[in-house]
Design a protein around this motif. Structure first.
Motif, PDB file in Angstrom:
ATOM      1  N   ASP A 159     -34.310   9.293 -66.391  1.00  0.00           N
ATOM      2  CA  ASP A 159     -34.019  10.453 -65.555  1.00  0.00           C
ATOM      3  C   ASP A 159     -33.188   9.964 -64.374  1.00  0.00           C
ATOM      4  OD1 ASP A 159     -33.996  12.917 -64.320  1.00  0.00           O
ATOM      5  OD2 ASP A 159     -36.051  12.771 -63.551  1.00  0.00           O
ATOM      6  N   ARG A 160     -31.887  10.179 -64.468  1.00  0.00           N
ATOM      7  CA  ARG A 160     -30.981   9.702 -63.418  1.00  0.00           C
ATOM      8  C   ARG A 160     -30.275  10.889 -62.781  1.00  0.00           C
ATOM      9  NH1 ARG A 160     -30.470   5.603 -67.420  1.00  0.00           N
ATOM     10  NH2 ARG A 160     -31.317   3.646 -66.617  1.00  0.00           N
ATOM     11  N   ARG A 161     -30.311  10.905 -61.468  1.00  0.00           N
ATOM     12  CA  ARG A 161     -29.691  12.000 -60.726  1.00  0.00           C
ATOM     13  C   ARG A 161     -28.854  11.396 -59.609  1.00  0.00           C
ATOM     14  NH1 ARG A 161     -35.242  15.576 -59.835  1.00  0.00           N
ATOM     15  NH2 ARG A 161     -36.202  14.987 -61.824  1.00  0.00           N
ATOM     16  N   GLY A 162     -27.569  11.624 -59.680  1.00  0.00           N
ATOM     17  CA  GLY A 162     -26.690  11.056 -58.676  1.00  0.00           C
ATOM     18  C   GLY A 162     -26.579   9.549 -58.845  1.00  0.00           C
ATOM     19  N   SER A 163     -26.259   8.887 -57.757  1.00  0.00           N
ATOM     20  CA  SER A 163     -25.991   7.453 -57.830  1.00  0.00           C
ATOM     21  C   SER A 163     -27.204   6.600 -57.483  1.00  0.00           C
ATOM     22  CB  SER A 163     -24.846   7.090 -56.871  1.00  0.00           C
ATOM     23  OG  SER A 163     -25.186   7.455 -55.528  1.00  0.00           O
ATOM     24  N   SER A 164     -28.270   7.206 -56.948  1.00  0.00           N
ATOM     25  CA  SER A 164     -29.378   6.388 -56.459  1.00  0.00           C
ATOM     26  C   SER A 164     -30.731   6.710 -57.078  1.00  0.00           C
ATOM     27  CB  SER A 164     -29.495   6.517 -54.932  1.00  0.00           C
ATOM     28  OG  SER A 164     -29.709   7.867 -54.577  1.00  0.00           O
ATOM     29  N   TYR A 165     -30.898   7.876 -57.685  1.00  0.00           N
ATOM     30  CA  TYR A 165     -32.197   8.268 -58.224  1.00  0.00           C
ATOM     31  C   TYR A 165     -32.323   7.798 -59.667  1.00  0.00           C
ATOM     32  CZ  TYR A 165     -36.191  11.216 -59.547  1.00  0.00           C
ATOM     33  OH  TYR A 165     -37.402  11.674 -59.988  1.00  0.00           O
ATOM     34  N   ALA A 166     -33.355   7.027 -59.949  1.00  0.00           N
ATOM     35  CA  ALA A 166     -33.616   6.564 -61.317  1.00  0.00           C
ATOM     36  C   ALA A 166     -35.107   6.661 -61.578  1.00  0.00           C
ATOM     37  CB  ALA A 166     -33.139   5.128 -61.508  1.00  0.00           C
ATOM     38  N   GLY A 167     -35.494   7.465 -62.524  1.00  0.00           N
ATOM     39  CA  GLY A 167     -36.899   7.641 -62.854  1.00  0.00           C
ATOM     40  C   GLY A 167     -37.077   7.875 -64.339  1.00  0.00           C
ATOM     41  N   VAL A 168     -38.170   8.537 -64.677  1.00  0.00           N
ATOM     42  CA  VAL A 168     -38.519   8.798 -66.075  1.00  0.00           C
ATOM     43  C   VAL A 168     -38.833  10.281 -66.229  1.00  0.00           C
ATOM     44  CG1 VAL A 168     -40.185   8.349 -67.922  1.00  0.00           C
ATOM     45  CG2 VAL A 168     -39.440   6.484 -66.432  1.00  0.00           C
ATOM     46  N   ARG A 169     -38.301  10.870 -67.286  1.00  0.00           N
ATOM     47  CA  ARG A 169     -38.640  12.245 -67.646  1.00  0.00           C
ATOM     48  C   ARG A 169     -39.413  12.213 -68.965  1.00  0.00           C
ATOM     49  NH1 ARG A 169     -36.623  16.971 -65.984  1.00  0.00           N
ATOM     50  NH2 ARG A 169     -34.915  15.866 -64.957  1.00  0.00           N
ATOM     51  N   LEU A 170     -40.570  12.835 -68.982  1.00  0.00           N
ATOM     52  CA  LEU A 170     -41.369  12.947 -70.192  1.00  0.00           C
ATOM     53  C   LEU A 170     -41.154  14.324 -70.803  1.00  0.00           C
ATOM     54  CD1 LEU A 170     -44.650  11.345 -68.827  1.00  0.00           C
ATOM     55  CD2 LEU A 170     -43.105  10.312 -70.502  1.00  0.00           C
ATOM     56  N   SER A 171     -40.610  14.340 -72.013  1.00  0.00           N
ATOM     57  CA  SER A 171     -40.438  15.604 -72.738  1.00  0.00           C
ATOM     58  C   SER A 171     -41.700  15.889 -73.541  1.00  0.00           C
ATOM     59  CB  SER A 171     -39.234  15.520 -73.675  1.00  0.00           C
ATOM     60  OG  SER A 171     -38.041  15.302 -72.937  1.00  0.00           O
ATOM     61  N   VAL A 172     -42.078  17.168 -73.615  1.00  0.00           N
ATOM     62  CA  VAL A 172     -43.341  17.566 -74.236  1.00  0.00           C
ATOM     63  C   VAL A 172     -43.083  18.160 -75.614  1.00  0.00           C
ATOM     64  CG1 VAL A 172     -45.416  18.975 -73.989  1.00  0.00           C
ATOM     65  CG2 VAL A 172     -44.308  18.030 -71.955  1.00  0.00           C
ATOM     66  N   TYR A 173     -43.871  17.703 -76.594  1.00  0.00           N
ATOM     67  CA  TYR A 173     -43.796  18.192 -77.975  1.00  0.00           C
ATOM     68  C   TYR A 173     -45.205  18.531 -78.454  1.00  0.00           C
ATOM     69  CZ  TYR A 173     -39.203  15.867 -78.044  1.00  0.00           C
ATOM     70  OH  TYR A 173     -37.922  15.465 -77.769  1.00  0.00           O
ATOM     71  N   GLU A 174     -45.284  19.432 -79.398  1.00  0.00           N
ATOM     72  CA  GLU A 174     -46.551  19.600 -80.114  1.00  0.00           C
ATOM     73  C   GLU A 174     -46.781  18.353 -80.951  1.00  0.00           C
ATOM     74  OE1 GLU A 174     -48.804  22.063 -79.891  1.00  0.00           O
ATOM     75  OE2 GLU A 174     -47.564  22.891 -78.273  1.00  0.00           O
ATOM     76  N   ALA A 175     -48.020  17.885 -80.982  1.00  0.00           N
ATOM     77  CA  ALA A 175     -48.347  16.671 -81.726  1.00  0.00           C
ATOM     78  C   ALA A 175     -49.419  16.964 -82.758  1.00  0.00           C
ATOM     79  CB  ALA A 175     -48.822  15.571 -80.784  1.00  0.00           C
ATOM     80  N   GLY A 176     -49.456  16.124 -83.798  1.00  0.00           N
ATOM     81  CA  GLY A 176     -50.420  16.294 -84.869  1.00  0.00           C
ATOM     82  C   GLY A 176     -51.785  15.744 -84.503  1.00  0.00           C
ATOM     83  N   PRO A 177     -52.708  15.733 -85.453  1.00  0.00           N
ATOM     84  CA  PRO A 177     -54.070  15.253 -85.179  1.00  0.00           C
ATOM     85  C   PRO A 177     -54.090  13.766 -84.861  1.00  0.00           C
ATOM     86  CG  PRO A 177     -53.741  15.603 -87.531  1.00  0.00           C
ATOM     87  CD  PRO A 177     -52.542  16.177 -86.853  1.00  0.00           C
ATOM     88  N   VAL A 178     -55.137  13.350 -84.152  1.00  0.00           N
ATOM     89  CA  VAL A 178     -55.311  11.938 -83.828  1.00  0.00           C
ATOM     90  C   VAL A 178     -55.502  11.153 -85.117  1.00  0.00           C
ATOM     91  CG1 VAL A 178     -56.845  10.254 -82.731  1.00  0.00           C
ATOM     92  CG2 VAL A 178     -56.269  12.387 -81.556  1.00  0.00           C
TER      93      VAL A 178
END
Length: 240
Positions: free
Chosen positions: A107-126
């Motif tokens: 997750d990068r925004r501009g020249s100085s921000y660097a992080g992580v974006r977690l996208s959400v999905y439906e997941a199957g059974p454990v």
């Protein structure tokens, strides 16, 4: 997200420690963000999202460490599996009525921000066919012996000896059994060995031997990392 990033491992380890009452939410979120930078789920800050999930019945977090041809920890659906394989990792939030897959990306925004974006999905059974901590430790020991025998004569990457390498990304949270700390630290060191092996490249005469040995070692390392992260969820007899 680069598969070597520990962000999902840290989320699962510290998230489960928080759910078990060993650490607070702020400490868990801080640990995740120390691994990857500011973290959002969609557009929601990680702390806020975890709090909402807990109100919705979040009981545990599971780790997936897939590789092409080896969907370790995944049980569908295809959209989530494909995203997790591309990222090389995912976390699965187990709620009372559903499961949500969290897949990281930069997750990068501009020249100085660097992080992580977690996208959400439906997941199957454990999945219940994953290795226990004891099984993963045995598999890892066998893979180390086999890889060492195969690579030592060729002056391969195991010649560096994993015990002399740091264990970045192998730290677990309070509440994990001592065996899990031991297995996680060793697996993290071996992951470093595998990364260095890829960076060094292979000579033509070593390709077949090294490829086979490193492929098996990589599988054992991923299974050991996954099992150590899940150890806090295992029944007490396996938590020695």
């Amino acid at each position: 997200m680069h598969p070597e990033s520990p962000v999902c491992r840290v989320l699962v380890v510290w998230g489960n420690a928080w759910l078990a009452g060993h650490v607070g939410l702020d400490e868990a979120a801080d640990r995740v963000e120390s691994a990857g930078g500011p973290t959002v789920v969609g557009e929601v800050p990680l702390r806020e999202h975890l709090a909402v999930l807990r109100r919705d019945g979040l009981s545990e977090l599971r780790l997936a460490l897939p590789a092409p041809g080896d969907p370790l920890g995944l049980s569908g659906p295809p959209e989530f599996n494909a995203a997790a394989v591309e990222a090389g990792q995912a976390a699965i939030a187990v709620l009372s009525d559903r499961r949500l897959g969290l897949v990281p990306s930069p997750d990068r925004r501009g020249s100085s921000y660097a992080g992580v974006r977690l996208s959400v999905y439906e997941a199957g059974p454990v999945r219940h066919d994953l290795p226990s901590l004891a099984e993963a430790e045995q598999e890892l020991s066998a893979a180390i012996r086999a890889a060492t025998e195969s690579l030592d004569s060729a002056d391969g990457p195991m010649a560096g000896r994993p015990e002399r390498l740091g264990a970045a990304g192998g730290d677990l949270a309070p509440g994990y059994p001592s065996r899990a700390h031991r297995v996680s630290a060793l697996a993290a060191r071996l992951a470093t060995v595998l990364r260095l092996a890829g960076e060094r490249g292979l000579t033509s005469g070593q390709v077949a031997v090294r490829d086979a040995a490193l492929r098996e070692l990589d599988r054992a390392v991923r299974r050991a990392l996954l099992a150590s992260c899940h150890a806090i969820l295992e029944p007490s007899p396996d938590r020695s």
